[in-house]
Design a protein around this motif. Structure first.
Motif, mmCIF file in Angstrom:
data_model
loop_
_atom_site.group_PDB
_atom_site.id
_atom_site.type_symbol
_atom_site.label_atom_id
_atom_site.label_comp_id
_atom_site.label_asym_id
_atom_site.label_seq_id
_atom_site.Cartn_x
_atom_site.Cartn_y
_atom_site.Cartn_z
ATOM 1 N N ASN A 198 12.649 -42.696 -28.819
ATOM 2 C CA ASN A 198 11.261 -42.446 -29.198
ATOM 3 C C ASN A 198 11.164 -41.176 -30.028
ATOM 4 O O ASN A 198 11.470 -40.074 -29.542
ATOM 5 C CB ASN A 198 10.383 -42.321 -27.947
ATOM 6 C CG ASN A 198 8.908 -42.478 -28.253
ATOM 7 O OD1 ASN A 198 8.403 -41.900 -29.202
ATOM 8 N ND2 ASN A 198 8.217 -43.274 -27.450
ATOM 9 N N THR A 199 10.708 -41.328 -31.270
ATOM 10 C CA THR A 199 10.593 -40.181 -32.172
ATOM 11 C C THR A 199 9.455 -39.239 -31.765
ATOM 12 O O THR A 199 9.381 -38.113 -32.262
ATOM 13 C CB THR A 199 10.363 -40.658 -33.617
ATOM 14 O OG1 THR A 199 9.246 -41.563 -33.646
ATOM 15 C CG2 THR A 199 11.599 -41.379 -34.152
ATOM 16 N N GLY A 200 8.585 -39.692 -30.877
ATOM 17 C CA GLY A 200 7.498 -38.826 -30.424
ATOM 18 C C GLY A 200 7.899 -37.882 -29.304
ATOM 19 O O GLY A 200 7.105 -37.027 -28.906
ATOM 20 N N SER A 203 7.736 -33.768 -29.713
ATOM 21 C CA SER A 203 6.427 -33.111 -29.611
ATOM 22 C C SER A 203 6.031 -32.918 -28.155
ATOM 23 O O SER A 203 5.400 -31.908 -27.804
ATOM 24 C CB SER A 203 5.368 -33.948 -30.335
ATOM 25 O OG SER A 203 5.177 -35.203 -29.687
ATOM 26 N N ALA A 330 -0.023 -43.662 -28.648
ATOM 27 C CA ALA A 330 0.782 -42.776 -29.501
ATOM 28 C C ALA A 330 2.254 -42.839 -29.102
ATOM 29 O O ALA A 330 3.142 -42.895 -29.958
ATOM 30 C CB ALA A 330 0.263 -41.344 -29.404
ATOM 31 N N TRP A 331 2.528 -42.833 -27.806
ATOM 32 C CA TRP A 331 3.908 -42.891 -27.311
ATOM 33 C C TRP A 331 4.598 -44.178 -27.761
ATOM 34 O O TRP A 331 5.750 -44.173 -28.196
ATOM 35 C CB TRP A 331 3.886 -42.800 -25.789
ATOM 36 C CG TRP A 331 5.207 -42.838 -25.079
ATOM 37 C CD1 TRP A 331 5.644 -43.802 -24.225
ATOM 38 C CD2 TRP A 331 6.248 -41.852 -25.127
ATOM 39 N NE1 TRP A 331 6.882 -43.494 -23.742
ATOM 40 C CE2 TRP A 331 7.281 -42.296 -24.280
ATOM 41 C CE3 TRP A 331 6.403 -40.656 -25.805
ATOM 42 C CZ2 TRP A 331 8.463 -41.582 -24.080
ATOM 43 C CZ3 TRP A 331 7.582 -39.924 -25.619
ATOM 44 C CH2 TRP A 331 8.588 -40.393 -24.775
ATOM 45 N N ALA A 333 3.864 -45.930 -30.312
ATOM 46 C CA ALA A 333 3.984 -45.965 -31.772
ATOM 47 C C ALA A 333 5.019 -44.963 -32.275
ATOM 48 O O ALA A 333 5.264 -44.869 -33.482
ATOM 49 C CB ALA A 333 2.632 -45.690 -32.416
ATOM 50 N N LEU A 335 4.694 -41.745 -32.209
ATOM 51 C CA LEU A 335 3.977 -40.652 -32.867
ATOM 52 C C LEU A 335 4.029 -39.394 -32.005
ATOM 53 O O LEU A 335 4.287 -39.462 -30.798
ATOM 54 C CB LEU A 335 2.519 -41.059 -33.087
ATOM 55 C CG LEU A 335 2.277 -42.279 -33.984
ATOM 56 C CD1 LEU A 335 0.793 -42.647 -33.971
ATOM 57 C CD2 LEU A 335 2.761 -42.005 -35.403
ATOM 58 N N PRO A 336 3.765 -38.222 -32.582
ATOM 59 C CA PRO A 336 3.667 -36.999 -31.769
ATOM 60 C C PRO A 336 2.586 -37.162 -30.705
ATOM 61 O O PRO A 336 1.511 -37.702 -30.970
ATOM 62 C CB PRO A 336 3.278 -35.927 -32.794
ATOM 63 C CG PRO A 336 3.787 -36.456 -34.102
ATOM 64 C CD PRO A 336 3.621 -37.944 -34.026
#
Length: 380
Positions: A198-200, A203, A330-331, A333, A335-336
């Protein structure tokens, strides 16, 4: 009442490492322990199964574990007698030779497709309906779910009472955590993290590290470790690794067996989970949670996510529901999520109360194993 010698076959192809085998292994054990059934669990990947049940011998094609007959599902099928009830887990395709044996029985077996868990409205209308037919054998849809009219969730007898007793016993929690090498600071919040890549994540770790409240993050072996390592600036992370960054302590745990994972979830103040089996177990923990749903083509998994959120947040205030929806979406997706995490934290007492209420509400429904047995009794 079922006859004690009623035989059930459960077929599982391991697709997502542990989710499929996690559900079927839990179901098989419960059918044996609570319903006195003879159960064979057919698995095509014993090596993945070994992570959940270390006693498994991956070189043995037939063995018994906790009362369940475990059979390796070979590429070259060997003749075997068909059971009274046949469950194809998650729409897996049964061996053609076995299907012929089912059709040759004087009384055809009950054949069910145990489908993936979903909160979508259409599930209620499809649950229990006939599906395809193979010769004389009719297949039926069987959907786990969160609402009356579905098959319910896997839940062992007495599970919620065990959980409540454990969560009120600080000495038992401390002993369990110490057994995993966890030395929890008295003022630190405990969070478990079991997720897909996960890229988020960075953050979230940034905001936890900068927080005034200390956090002890427990990360069992899994796919998210690479992202954790990148944030820490280390090449790799192995079991036992312990890193401290400001207010955040990160600790890597071994991949634990199912009963230990339950206790880990019960110890934590917040649980980030993935897939299906861990998702359900986090709900039984009665603690705020974050679900990383398995990604599907054309993002159809997001429909499942939204359908669950609509049910799960129904008892929340509008602001708390908005914060929860924002965090989960957001998680998933990638996203941050720093802003969404802080927003959710503003509603912490309400989120705790909602998690417990949701758990108790789900506990009023028949559990999945009992629902399967009742479906068979109605069928015969």
């Amino acid at each position: 009442m079922l006859q004690p010698k009623t035989r059930w076959d459960i077929f599982c192809t391991v697709v997502d490492n542990y989710g499929d085998i996690g559900v079927t292994w839990r179901l098989a054990r419960q059918l044996v322990a609570e319903h006195a059934l003879e159960v064979r669990l057919w698995v095509d990947d014993l090596r993945a199964f070994e992570r959940l049940c270390p006693e498994i011998d991956i070189d043995v094609a037939q063995q018994w574990q906790q009362g369940v007959e475990v059979r390796h599902w070979p590429s070259d099928w060997v003749h075997t007698e068909a059971a009274d009830v046949v469950i194809a887990a998650f729409a897996c395709q049964l061996p053609s030779d076995y299907m012929d044996v089912m059709a040759e029985r004087e009384k055809p077996p009950l054949w069910m497709n145990l489908d993936y868990l979903s909160a979508e409205d259409w599930v209620i209308g499809c649950h229990g309906l006939p599906s395809v037919k193979y010769k004389s054998v009719q297949k039926f849809f069987f959907f786990p779910g969160f609402q009356p009219g579905t098959g319910g969730l896997l839940r062992e007898r007495g599970l919620l009472d065990q959980r409540r007793q454990f969560q009120h016993d600080r000495a038992a929690q401390r002993q369990f955590l110490q057994g995993l090498g966890i030395d929890r600071a008295a003022d630190a919040q405990l969070i478990s993290l079991f997720a897909y890549e996960n890229t988020g994540l960075a953050s979230w770790l940034d905001v936890l590290a900068a927080d005034a409240m200390p956090t002890h993050l427990l990360v069992p072996e899994g796919r998210i470790l690479g992202d954790v390592a990148r944030w820490l600036g280390v090449e790799t992370l192995s079991v036992g690794a312990l890193h401290v960054r400001q207010a955040l302590t990160v600790q890597v745990l071994p991949f634990v067996r199912q009963d230990q994972y339950d206790h880990l979830l019960w110890c934590c103040d917040f649980n980030a989970v993935r897939g299906e089996d861990s998702f359900v177990r986090a709900q039984w923990a009665g603690r705020p949670m974050l679900w990383h749903i398995y990604q599907q083509d054309e993002d159809i998994h997001l429909d499942k996510l939204d359908a669950f959120l609509a049910l799960y947040t129904k008892g929340l205030s509008p602001a708390a529901a908005e914060a929860t929806n924002g965090l989960w979406r957001a998680w998933n997706a990638g996203l941050p999520i720093a802003e969404q995490w802080l927003a959710a934290r503003n509603h912490w007492p309400e989120l705790h109360k909602n998690a417990e209420a949701w758990c108790l509400e789900q506990g009023l429904q028949a559990d999945l194993a009992a629902a399967l047995v009742q479906f068979y009794l109605n069928w015969i």
